[in-house]
Write a protein that holds these residues in place. Structure first.
Motif, PDB file in Angstrom:
ATOM      1  N   PRO A  95       0.833  -1.218   0.000  1.00 41.19           N
ATOM      2  CA  PRO A  95       0.000   0.000   0.000  1.00 41.19           C
ATOM      3  C   PRO A  95       0.860   1.257   0.000  1.00 41.19           C
ATOM      4  O   PRO A  95       2.026   1.237   0.406  1.00 41.19           O
ATOM      5  CB  PRO A  95      -0.796  -0.133   1.309  1.00 41.19           C
ATOM      6  N   ASP A  96       0.267   2.364  -0.423  1.00 46.98           N
ATOM      7  CA  ASP A  96       0.994   3.631  -0.446  1.00 46.98           C
ATOM      8  C   ASP A  96       1.444   4.054   0.944  1.00 46.98           C
ATOM      9  O   ASP A  96       2.394   4.826   1.084  1.00 46.98           O
ATOM     10  CB  ASP A  96       0.115   4.732  -1.047  1.00 46.98           C
ATOM     11  N   ALA A  97       0.770   3.553   1.982  1.00 48.51           N
ATOM     12  CA  ALA A  97       1.120   3.920   3.358  1.00 48.51           C
ATOM     13  C   ALA A  97       2.364   3.192   3.853  1.00 48.51           C
ATOM     14  O   ALA A  97       2.927   3.567   4.892  1.00 48.51           O
ATOM     15  CB  ALA A  97      -0.054   3.620   4.296  1.00 48.51           C
ATOM     16  N   PHE A  98       2.815   2.176   3.122  1.00 51.26           N
ATOM     17  CA  PHE A  98       3.971   1.399   3.575  1.00 51.26           C
ATOM     18  C   PHE A  98       5.251   2.200   3.409  1.00 51.26           C
ATOM     19  O   PHE A  98       5.495   2.822   2.372  1.00 51.26           O
ATOM     20  CB  PHE A  98       4.085   0.090   2.780  1.00 51.26           C
ATOM     21  N   HIS A  99       6.101   2.160   4.435  1.00 51.03           N
ATOM     22  CA  HIS A  99       7.428   2.790   4.379  1.00 51.03           C
ATOM     23  C   HIS A  99       8.421   1.787   4.935  1.00 51.03           C
ATOM     24  O   HIS A  99       8.318   1.360   6.089  1.00 51.03           O
ATOM     25  CB  HIS A  99       7.443   4.076   5.205  1.00 51.03           C
ATOM     26  N   CYS A 100       9.388   1.375   4.109  1.00 58.30           N
ATOM     27  CA  CYS A 100      10.276   0.273   4.491  1.00 58.30           C
ATOM     28  C   CYS A 100      11.064   0.573   5.758  1.00 58.30           C
ATOM     29  O   CYS A 100      11.389  -0.344   6.521  1.00 58.30           O
ATOM     30  CB  CYS A 100      11.216  -0.068   3.345  1.00 58.30           C
ATOM     31  N   ARG A 101      11.379   1.843   6.024  1.00 49.66           N
ATOM     32  CA  ARG A 101      12.144   2.183   7.221  1.00 49.66           C
ATOM     33  C   ARG A 101      11.236   2.446   8.415  1.00 49.66           C
ATOM     34  O   ARG A 101      11.414   1.876   9.488  1.00 49.66           O
ATOM     35  CB  ARG A 101      13.019   3.407   6.957  1.00 49.66           C
ATOM     36  N   ALA A 102      10.236   3.297   8.230  1.00 49.53           N
ATOM     37  CA  ALA A 102       9.388   3.716   9.347  1.00 49.53           C
ATOM     38  C   ALA A 102       8.511   2.586   9.878  1.00 49.53           C
ATOM     39  O   ALA A 102       8.185   2.559  11.066  1.00 49.53           O
ATOM     40  CB  ALA A 102       8.524   4.899   8.930  1.00 49.53           C
ATOM     41  N   ASN A 103       8.133   1.646   9.016  1.00 49.50           N
ATOM     42  CA  ASN A 103       7.229   0.575   9.435  1.00 49.50           C
ATOM     43  C   ASN A 103       7.930  -0.684   9.930  1.00 49.50           C
ATOM     44  O   ASN A 103       7.275  -1.637  10.339  1.00 49.50           O
ATOM     45  CB  ASN A 103       6.276   0.205   8.299  1.00 49.50           C
ATOM     46  N   ALA A 104       9.257  -0.710   9.906  1.00 47.87           N
ATOM     47  CA  ALA A 104       9.990  -1.868  10.430  1.00 47.87           C
ATOM     48  C   ALA A 104       9.843  -1.908  11.950  1.00 47.87           C
ATOM     49  O   ALA A 104      10.114  -0.912  12.626  1.00 47.87           O
ATOM     50  CB  ALA A 104      11.448  -1.791  10.041  1.00 47.87           C
ATOM     51  N   VAL A 105       9.424  -3.042  12.488  1.00 51.45           N
ATOM     52  CA  VAL A 105       9.246  -3.178  13.936  1.00 51.45           C
ATOM     53  C   VAL A 105      10.470  -3.805  14.597  1.00 51.45           C
ATOM     54  O   VAL A 105      10.593  -3.810  15.820  1.00 51.45           O
ATOM     55  CB  VAL A 105       7.979  -4.005  14.262  1.00 51.45           C
ATOM     56  N   ALA A 106      11.371  -4.333  13.804  1.00 49.94           N
ATOM     57  CA  ALA A 106      12.619  -4.893  14.329  1.00 49.94           C
ATOM     58  C   ALA A 106      13.626  -4.963  13.188  1.00 49.94           C
ATOM     59  O   ALA A 106      13.255  -4.977  12.011  1.00 49.94           O
ATOM     60  CB  ALA A 106      12.405  -6.281  14.918  1.00 49.94           C
TER      61      ALA A 106
END
Length: 270
Positions: A95-106
């Protein structure tokens, strides 16, 4: 359309991930290859920038494009234009809301260390090296003191741009492979995020403890000092691998990039 890619690379020939005027970075090579496939310039963002000489088992990047290609074409077509030491492993729409850096939880790293009386040769650049025998129990005792949320200023490079030195170290696993004076050590690290040179600075301290130059409790002294001057010198980048980030299952990424109950999967050895 926004796409995420899983990328694996040997970092020996490159000046790290981030684009430089020299063009000798992984990002430069990947964006050039994507541009040739798409017929127009493509700009990428990554989950974790790696330094000169550092490798990646699963770097995750994302980019936006209006160009339509089959997912297999984004993989094989891009790889056609990449040097042999960089390869896209998978492509997935997000989705457009996905951000590979900001959405990483670990995020996960692996350091591979060769213990041998003589320096590496065939695997030079792919493993770190200790000519002295290491005490695994001492290093594990020291590593246990790092678990949890701490101020890791003592292990932070002076050039680090992170807003806060406080990170949550969730897992450190140290395993020995082989017997005798020649063996390999694997150091697995998992945290919510890492500071610049944090793993290499931790490795410097762990190896010093493993050699018997310091007691395991010294790690706590270094941690509490909150001063880079208290820690050991920064260790070699040669054996450092970015294993990859982990994401919530809602993004639908491949299993190796998805946080699983009880922790994330480990993607084998390099």
């Amino acid at each position: 359309m926004r796409l995420a890619l899983g990328v694996r690379y040997n970092g020996q020939a490159y000046e790290g991930w981030q684009s430089q005027l020299s063009g000798r970075t992984v990002q430069d090579k990947l964006e050039t290859a994507l541009g040739k496939l798409a017929g127009k310039r493509i700009s990428t963002l990554c989950a974790g920038r790696t330094d000169t000489g550092v490798h990646a088992l699963m770097q995750v990047v994302h980019f936006d494009t209006e160009v339509e290609r089959e997912l297999v074409s984004w993989v094989r077509g891009t790889n056609r234009f990449l040097p042999s030491d960089i390869a896209v492993q998978w492509a997935h729409p997000v989705p457009d809301a996905f951000h590979c850096r900001a959405n990483a939880v670990a995020r996960r790293y692996l350091y591979v260390l060769s213990q041998s009386p003589v320096r590496p040769s065939l695997d030079s650049g792919r493993v770190g090296w200790s000519m002295y025998p290491l005490d695994g129990n001492a290093m594990r005792a020291a590593a246990a003191l790092l678990i949890g949320s701490h101020d890791f200023t003592s292990f932070r490079a002076s050039s680090c741009q992170a807003r806060s030195p406080v990170k949550e170290m969730r897992r450190i696993v140290i395993t020995r492979h082989g017997e005798g004076e020649r063996c390999r050590w694997h150091f697995e690290f998992e945290a919510d995020a890492f500071l610049h040179h944090m793993i290499r600075n931790l490795m410097g301290c762990l190896v010093r403890i493993g050699r018997g130059d310091e007691k395991p409790e010294w790690m706590l002294t270094v941690l509490e000092a909150r001063s880079r001057m208290a820690a050991a010198p920064t260790f070699s980048p040669d054996g450092l691998y970015f294993v990859g980030p982990l994401y919530d299952a809602k993004w639908g990424l491949p299993a190796e990039a998805t946080l699983q109950p009880g922790g994330g999967p480990y993607d084998g050895s390099p």
